[in-house]
Design a protein around this motif. Structure first.
Motif, short mmCIF file in Angstrom:
data_model
loop_
_atom_site.label_atom_id
_atom_site.label_comp_id
_atom_site.label_asym_id
_atom_site.label_seq_id
_atom_site.Cartn_x
_atom_site.Cartn_y
_atom_site.Cartn_z
N ALA A 66 -0.99 32.24 16.48
CA ALA A 66 -1.63 31.79 17.65
C ALA A 66 -1.67 32.85 18.67
O ALA A 66 -0.55 33.46 18.88
CB ALA A 66 -1.30 30.46 18.11
N LEU A 67 -2.76 33.35 19.21
CA LEU A 67 -2.68 34.19 20.21
C LEU A 67 -2.10 33.55 21.67
O LEU A 67 -2.33 32.33 21.83
CB LEU A 67 -4.04 34.77 20.91
CG LEU A 67 -4.22 35.58 22.06
CD1 LEU A 67 -3.55 36.97 21.75
CD2 LEU A 67 -5.85 35.69 22.33
N GLN A 70 -3.55 29.83 22.13
CA GLN A 70 -4.65 29.56 21.39
C GLN A 70 -4.47 28.53 20.37
O GLN A 70 -3.54 28.51 19.59
CB GLN A 70 -5.33 30.77 20.51
CG GLN A 70 -6.53 30.65 19.75
CD GLN A 70 -6.52 31.77 18.88
OE1 GLN A 70 -5.77 32.69 18.76
NE2 GLN A 70 -7.63 31.77 17.85
N THR A 71 -5.49 27.61 20.17
CA THR A 71 -5.41 26.46 19.48
C THR A 71 -7.11 26.36 19.07
O THR A 71 -8.00 25.88 19.82
CB THR A 71 -5.06 25.11 20.02
OG1 THR A 71 -3.57 25.29 20.37
CG2 THR A 71 -4.91 23.84 18.99
N PRO A 72 -7.26 26.46 17.69
CA PRO A 72 -6.38 26.54 16.65
C PRO A 72 -6.21 27.98 16.46
O PRO A 72 -6.63 28.87 17.36
CB PRO A 72 -7.25 26.14 15.45
CG PRO A 72 -8.57 26.60 15.77
CD PRO A 72 -8.60 25.92 17.31
N GLY A 73 -5.36 28.63 15.58
CA GLY A 73 -5.13 30.09 15.47
C GLY A 73 -6.31 30.89 14.68
O GLY A 73 -7.33 30.49 14.77
N GLY A 74 -5.74 31.75 13.92
CA GLY A 74 -6.67 32.59 13.28
C GLY A 74 -6.14 33.21 12.23
O GLY A 74 -4.80 33.16 11.74
N ARG A 75 -6.80 34.46 11.97
CA ARG A 75 -6.20 35.57 11.14
C ARG A 75 -6.23 36.84 11.95
O ARG A 75 -5.23 37.10 12.93
CB ARG A 75 -7.11 35.70 9.89
CG ARG A 75 -6.90 34.54 8.93
CD ARG A 75 -7.88 34.83 7.72
NE ARG A 75 -9.38 34.80 7.94
CZ ARG A 75 -10.07 35.31 7.11
NH1 ARG A 75 -9.64 35.69 5.89
NH2 ARG A 75 -11.36 35.07 7.49
N GLY A 76 -6.78 37.76 11.77
CA GLY A 76 -6.87 39.14 12.39
C GLY A 76 -7.80 39.13 13.77
O GLY A 76 -8.17 37.74 14.23
N ARG A 101 -12.12 31.07 20.38
CA ARG A 101 -12.08 32.31 19.89
C ARG A 101 -13.65 32.80 19.92
O ARG A 101 -14.62 32.18 20.27
CB ARG A 101 -12.24 32.01 18.27
CG ARG A 101 -10.68 31.72 17.90
CD ARG A 101 -10.60 31.21 16.40
NE ARG A 101 -11.03 29.99 16.16
CZ ARG A 101 -10.67 29.17 14.85
NH1 ARG A 101 -10.11 30.02 14.08
NH2 ARG A 101 -11.28 28.07 14.98
N GLY A 102 -13.71 33.92 20.30
CA GLY A 102 -15.12 34.71 20.72
C GLY A 102 -15.27 34.26 21.99
O GLY A 102 -16.63 34.62 22.32
N LYS A 103 -14.34 34.28 22.91
CA LYS A 103 -14.81 34.12 24.53
C LYS A 103 -13.97 35.14 25.22
O LYS A 103 -12.99 35.75 24.86
CB LYS A 103 -14.39 32.67 24.72
CG LYS A 103 -14.78 31.50 23.75
CD LYS A 103 -16.27 31.40 23.55
CE LYS A 103 -16.34 30.10 23.09
NZ LYS A 103 -16.31 30.05 21.53
#
Length: 360
Positions: free
Chosen positions: A115-116, A137-143, A177-179
């Protein structure tokens, strides 16, 4: 084709170009108005935060941080554990606007749970004390975590969140994400945000439709500028305005890595287009607005590091053009400007240098 069309529009005296300019085609020069003074060699340096007295803090992706100054270099203790892989790890570091009184330092990192995280601590000698998680951050992610911090003239904290290699999330209003988020300094949704009354991620969101923003900075007039890496082509410089959608992945001036096309920005006038774009890409990383005496001719202009571009770009303060780009023969991960106008850059490498730009 785009650059030619822009030139025709301007040549005919028809006013501003209808399409953003592709400055990626402009060649880089090795004839720079500065020399590079090597200051320190560090493991995977990632971000620079100048301190008021002339020292700098430098984060290292492996979960490290150093204070570098005339008195030498010391490594900070008390840092959180990070997930160190690919683009993940310890990311940005920024000092609070009231740092002289509070010694508050803000950091972002990718946690072991992927998570970021935005956190804050207090700088005490060679230690970051009392680290507190402010946002996660929720949810997390990859790169592609983003994680760049900028403090606005309104006193709020602005945070870029990458799409984490899941492009569709940039258009999902309830996913961070993407914000670009606008938060209080305690990590809460800031009053006055476009959808503040909606609660949740929507209340935190300032703009959406971003891919992976590794540059975020305010100009002296209060304009927020952001750059983000395109896919296969189409790196962008954006003027960020509240509530706008910047299009990813619906539009891009690049293509998918597979080679498949993506509709260009000019096909969707309802989505915000970049001010400038780069194809071939420079892979922009780091963004600083220049103010100071070392390079007075740059006053108010933007400095942008380049990873694939292996150098430094100078962009007009209104985002209208790339004024220069210098080939430094290295991947530049971050650029920062100190209180007295010193310019610092770091090399993206396992064994990377911190440099100061010295005017010729």
């Amino acid at each position: 084709m785009r650059t030619c069309l822009t030139a025709v529009i301007l040549a005919l005296g028809l006013g501003q170009p209808l399409l953003a300019q592709n400055v990626g085609e402009k060649p880089a020069s090795r004839d720079a108005p500065f020399t590079l003074q090597a200051v320190a060699r560090l493991q995977n340096p990632w971000a620079i935060a100048p301190l008021p007295g002339g020292d700098v803090l430098v984060s290292g992706k492996a979960g490290r941080m150093w204070r570098v100054g005339q008195g030498g270099m010391s490594e900070l203790k008390g840092l959180p554990k990070v997930q160190y892989s690919g683009q993940n790890g310890m990311l940005d570091v920024a000092i609070a606007p009231d740092f002289a009184q509070t010694q508050a330092v803000y950091i972002t990192y990718v946690s072991p749970q992927n998570a970021l995280v935005l956190a804050r601590g207090t700088l005490r000698a060679d230690r970051l004390e009392g680290i507190k998680t402010l946002w996660q951050q929720t949810p997390g992610g990859r790169g592609q975590p983003g994680g760049i911090i900028a403090f606005g003239p309104d006193g709020m904290l602005y945070l870029s969140v990458g799409d984490r290699m899941q492009p569709d999330t940039a258009q999902a209003p309830d996913d961070p994400r993407g914000k670009i988020l606008r938060l209080t300094r305690e990590g809460k949704a800031a009053p006055g945000n476009p959808q503040y009354d909606a609660g949740g991620v929507r209340a935190q969101t300032w703009s959406e439709g971003h891919r992976n923003a590794y540059g975020l900075a305010f100009s002296p007039d209060g304009t927020l500028w952001e750059h983000e890496m395109g896919p296969r082509g189409g790196d962008e410089l954006n003027e960020i305005k509240p509530g706008l959608n910047y299009g990813w992945p619906l539009v891009s001036n690049g293509r998918h890595y597979s080679g498949l096309p993506i509709p260009d920005h000019d096909t969707r006038p309802d989505l915000a287009a970049p001010k400038l774009w780069w194809s071939p890409v420079i892979a922009p990383a780091g963004l600083a607005i220049y103010e100071g005496q070392d390079f007075p001719s740059w006053d108010g202009d933007m400095l942008i590091g380049g990873l694939a571009g292996q150098g430094l770009a100078l962009v007009a303060g209104d985002g209208s053009d790339q004024l220069a780009r210098w080939d430094l023969g290295m991947r530049v991960r971050d650029v920062a400007v100190g209180a007295q106008g010193q310019v610092w850059i770091i090399e993206d490498s396992d064994d990377g240098q911190l440099y100061r730009l010295v005017p010729k």
